[in-house]
Design a protein around this motif. Structure first.
Motif, PDB file in Angstrom:
ATOM      1  N   UNK A 130     -47.979  39.047 -28.793  1.00  0.00           N
ATOM      2  CA  UNK A 130     -49.244  38.544 -29.315  1.00  0.00           C
ATOM      3  C   UNK A 130     -49.129  38.195 -30.804  1.00  0.00           C
ATOM      4  N   UNK A 131     -48.012  37.590 -31.185  1.00  0.00           N
ATOM      5  CA  UNK A 131     -47.853  37.087 -32.566  1.00  0.00           C
ATOM      6  C   UNK A 131     -47.241  38.073 -33.544  1.00  0.00           C
ATOM      7  N   UNK A 132     -46.994  39.293 -33.112  1.00  0.00           N
ATOM      8  CA  UNK A 132     -46.438  40.278 -34.052  1.00  0.00           C
ATOM      9  C   UNK A 132     -44.910  40.129 -34.151  1.00  0.00           C
ATOM     10  N   UNK A 133     -44.419  40.102 -35.370  1.00  0.00           N
ATOM     11  CA  UNK A 133     -42.977  40.010 -35.622  1.00  0.00           C
ATOM     12  C   UNK A 133     -42.608  41.109 -36.619  1.00  0.00           C
ATOM     13  N   UNK A 134     -41.464  41.763 -36.432  1.00  0.00           N
ATOM     14  CA  UNK A 134     -41.070  42.764 -37.440  1.00  0.00           C
ATOM     15  C   UNK A 134     -40.850  42.116 -38.805  1.00  0.00           C
ATOM     16  N   UNK A 135     -41.139  42.876 -39.869  1.00  0.00           N
ATOM     17  CA  UNK A 135     -40.830  42.411 -41.219  1.00  0.00           C
ATOM     18  C   UNK A 135     -39.346  42.590 -41.499  1.00  0.00           C
ATOM     19  N   UNK A 136     -38.776  43.625 -40.911  1.00  0.00           N
ATOM     20  CA  UNK A 136     -37.360  43.931 -41.125  1.00  0.00           C
ATOM     21  C   UNK A 136     -36.823  44.572 -39.856  1.00  0.00           C
ATOM     22  N   UNK A 137     -35.638  44.122 -39.431  1.00  0.00           N
ATOM     23  CA  UNK A 137     -34.978  44.733 -38.272  1.00  0.00           C
ATOM     24  C   UNK A 137     -33.593  45.187 -38.706  1.00  0.00           C
ATOM     25  N   UNK A 138     -33.401  46.494 -38.707  1.00  0.00           N
ATOM     26  CA  UNK A 138     -32.100  47.044 -39.107  1.00  0.00           C
ATOM     27  C   UNK A 138     -31.239  47.168 -37.861  1.00  0.00           C
ATOM     28  N   UNK A 139     -30.154  46.412 -37.835  1.00  0.00           N
ATOM     29  CA  UNK A 139     -29.232  46.432 -36.688  1.00  0.00           C
ATOM     30  C   UNK A 139     -28.109  47.412 -37.022  1.00  0.00           C
ATOM     31  N   UNK A 140     -28.120  48.548 -36.356  1.00  0.00           N
ATOM     32  CA  UNK A 140     -27.088  49.564 -36.604  1.00  0.00           C
ATOM     33  C   UNK A 140     -25.903  49.242 -35.713  1.00  0.00           C
ATOM     34  N   UNK A 141     -24.904  48.616 -36.296  1.00  0.00           N
ATOM     35  CA  UNK A 141     -23.824  48.047 -35.488  1.00  0.00           C
ATOM     36  C   UNK A 141     -22.626  48.974 -35.394  1.00  0.00           C
ATOM     37  N   UNK A 142     -22.192  49.149 -34.156  1.00  0.00           N
ATOM     38  CA  UNK A 142     -21.081  50.052 -33.860  1.00  0.00           C
ATOM     39  C   UNK A 142     -20.422  49.526 -32.591  1.00  0.00           C
ATOM     40  N   UNK A 143     -19.078  49.416 -32.575  1.00  0.00           N
ATOM     41  CA  UNK A 143     -18.448  48.959 -31.332  1.00  0.00           C
ATOM     42  C   UNK A 143     -18.847  49.870 -30.171  1.00  0.00           C
ATOM     43  N   UNK A 144     -19.102  49.284 -29.003  1.00  0.00           N
ATOM     44  CA  UNK A 144     -19.647  50.078 -27.907  1.00  0.00           C
ATOM     45  C   UNK A 144     -18.761  51.237 -27.472  1.00  0.00           C
ATOM     46  N   UNK A 145     -17.429  51.065 -27.585  1.00  0.00           N
ATOM     47  CA  UNK A 145     -16.577  52.169 -27.143  1.00  0.00           C
ATOM     48  C   UNK A 145     -16.754  53.388 -28.055  1.00  0.00           C
ATOM     49  N   UNK A 146     -17.012  53.125 -29.351  1.00  0.00           N
ATOM     50  CA  UNK A 146     -17.234  54.242 -30.283  1.00  0.00           C
ATOM     51  C   UNK A 146     -18.583  54.903 -29.954  1.00  0.00           C
ATOM     52  N   UNK A 147     -19.595  54.078 -29.709  1.00  0.00           N
ATOM     53  CA  UNK A 147     -20.919  54.612 -29.374  1.00  0.00           C
ATOM     54  C   UNK A 147     -20.886  55.448 -28.103  1.00  0.00           C
ATOM     55  N   UNK A 148     -20.201  54.929 -27.101  1.00  0.00           N
ATOM     56  CA  UNK A 148     -20.135  55.661 -25.826  1.00  0.00           C
ATOM     57  C   UNK A 148     -19.393  56.981 -26.001  1.00  0.00           C
ATOM     58  N   UNK A 149     -18.337  56.991 -26.810  1.00  0.00           N
ATOM     59  CA  UNK A 149     -17.585  58.228 -27.042  1.00  0.00           C
ATOM     60  C   UNK A 149     -18.484  59.259 -27.724  1.00  0.00           C
ATOM     61  N   UNK A 150     -19.336  58.786 -28.644  1.00  0.00           N
ATOM     62  CA  UNK A 150     -20.257  59.711 -29.325  1.00  0.00           C
ATOM     63  C   UNK A 150     -21.243  60.345 -28.351  1.00  0.00           C
ATOM     64  N   UNK A 151     -21.563  59.623 -27.273  1.00  0.00           N
ATOM     65  CA  UNK A 151     -22.567  60.125 -26.321  1.00  0.00           C
ATOM     66  C   UNK A 151     -22.002  61.186 -25.387  1.00  0.00           C
ATOM     67  N   UNK A 152     -20.688  61.298 -25.350  1.00  0.00           N
ATOM     68  CA  UNK A 152     -20.094  62.199 -24.364  1.00  0.00           C
ATOM     69  C   UNK A 152     -20.615  63.611 -24.528  1.00  0.00           C
ATOM     70  N   UNK A 153     -21.008  64.194 -23.417  1.00  0.00           N
ATOM     71  CA  UNK A 153     -21.517  65.560 -23.468  1.00  0.00           C
ATOM     72  C   UNK A 153     -23.018  65.613 -23.688  1.00  0.00           C
ATOM     73  N   UNK A 154     -23.621  64.471 -24.156  1.00  0.00           N
ATOM     74  CA  UNK A 154     -25.086  64.445 -24.306  1.00  0.00           C
ATOM     75  C   UNK A 154     -25.677  63.951 -23.007  1.00  0.00           C
ATOM     76  N   UNK A 155     -26.895  64.385 -22.707  1.00  0.00           N
ATOM     77  CA  UNK A 155     -27.487  63.949 -21.439  1.00  0.00           C
ATOM     78  C   UNK A 155     -27.699  62.434 -21.505  1.00  0.00           C
ATOM     79  N   UNK A 156     -27.324  61.749 -20.462  1.00  0.00           N
ATOM     80  CA  UNK A 156     -27.400  60.291 -20.509  1.00  0.00           C
ATOM     81  C   UNK A 156     -28.395  59.789 -19.459  1.00  0.00           C
ATOM     82  N   UNK A 157     -29.072  58.689 -19.815  1.00  0.00           N
ATOM     83  CA  UNK A 157     -30.053  58.120 -18.900  1.00  0.00           C
ATOM     84  C   UNK A 157     -29.422  56.973 -18.106  1.00  0.00           C
ATOM     85  N   UNK A 158     -30.238  56.318 -17.290  1.00  0.00           N
ATOM     86  CA  UNK A 158     -29.722  55.288 -16.377  1.00  0.00           C
ATOM     87  C   UNK A 158     -28.987  54.176 -17.124  1.00  0.00           C
TER      88      UNK A 158
END
Ligand code: TMP
Length: 216
Positions: A130-158
């Motif tokens: 409905x016309x709303x746009x963020x003023x700022x979008x911070x993209x926290x960039x990390x290669x996916x393999x690093x991100x997935x490794x960080x998730x190991x052992x944490x409960x994961x969703x679908x």
């Protein structure tokens, strides 16, 4: 928010799984609260009673038969509720709103990750936003393999449980946004220590030169 409308500020946080967004949001919140602000913290999918119920359906590993189109429509449904119930009123009241994922996540996850395409997602987003746009979008960039490794052992969703190829496509989606020239996107190096991520993010907030952030 929309040019010409009231004075609030919408800052959204995006990035692949395990990119440290949530810790970053906590850090920014502490800085704002220490300065006497009361930012509104919300997340997607969710952020309203109805949205949180939609979130449960979306993230439940038992929803394994969900079709990509259904997934997109539920993400957008949660967003439509959030915009009308909480986001627009908060922005019109002049608040700072920090949102943990927002419309760009649908472009990255459903558009690129599920292959539904940017066009379809952006059209549905426009209906929800409905016309709303963020003023700022911070993209926290990390290669996916690093991100997935960080998730190991944490409960994961679908969605966390999707194959690496899916997360790679999501990452490419965020990269495309980062490289697309739209000024509101700013990349934060999520491989850095949390304290450094916070300083990078605060620098970006200062550059907004918005009256609400003069004290930063
Ligand atoms: P999170 O709270 O861990 O970020 O989990 C939300 C999950 O939902 C995450 O895997 C990203 C996903 N998501 C989408 O696929 N599309 C969307 O539009 C949004 C907001 C989130």
């Amino acid at each position: 928010m929309n040019a010409g409308e009231a004075s609030g500020l919408l800052i959204t946080f995006e990035g692949p799984e395990g990119s440290g967004k949530t810790t970053l949001i906590e850090g920014i919140t502490r800085r704002l609260v220490a300065a006497g602000e009361e930012p509104l913290l919300i997340r997607e999918p969710g952020g309203t009673d109805i949205g949180e119920r939609i979130r449960e359906i979306l993230l439940d590993p038992a929803s394994e038969d969900m079709k990509p189109e259904t997934e997109l429509l539920l993400m957008v449904a949660s967003r439509a509720q959030l915009v009308r119930e909480k986001l627009r009123p908060a922005l019109e009241a002049g608040m700072i709103v920090l949102c943990d994922r927002f419309a760009d996540a649908s472009v990255a996850y459903q558009g690129f990750g599920r292959g539904l395409g940017e066009k379809a997602v952006k059209e549905l987003n426009a209906f929800a936003l409905d016309g709303i746009t963020p003023d700022l979008t911070l993209l926290c960039m990390l290669p996916p393999e690093v991100g997935q490794a960080r998730l190991e052992g944490r409960s994961t969703d679908r969605l966390d449980r999707e194959a690496m190829e899916f997360h790679q496509r999501v990452y490419e989606g965020y990269r495309t946004m980062a490289d697309g020239g739209e000024m509101r996107f700013k990349v934060i190096d999520a491989a850095a220590e949390p304290a450094q991520m916070l300083e990078e993010a605060i620098d970006q907030l200062k550059k907004l030169e918005h009256g609400l952030l003069n004290y930063l």
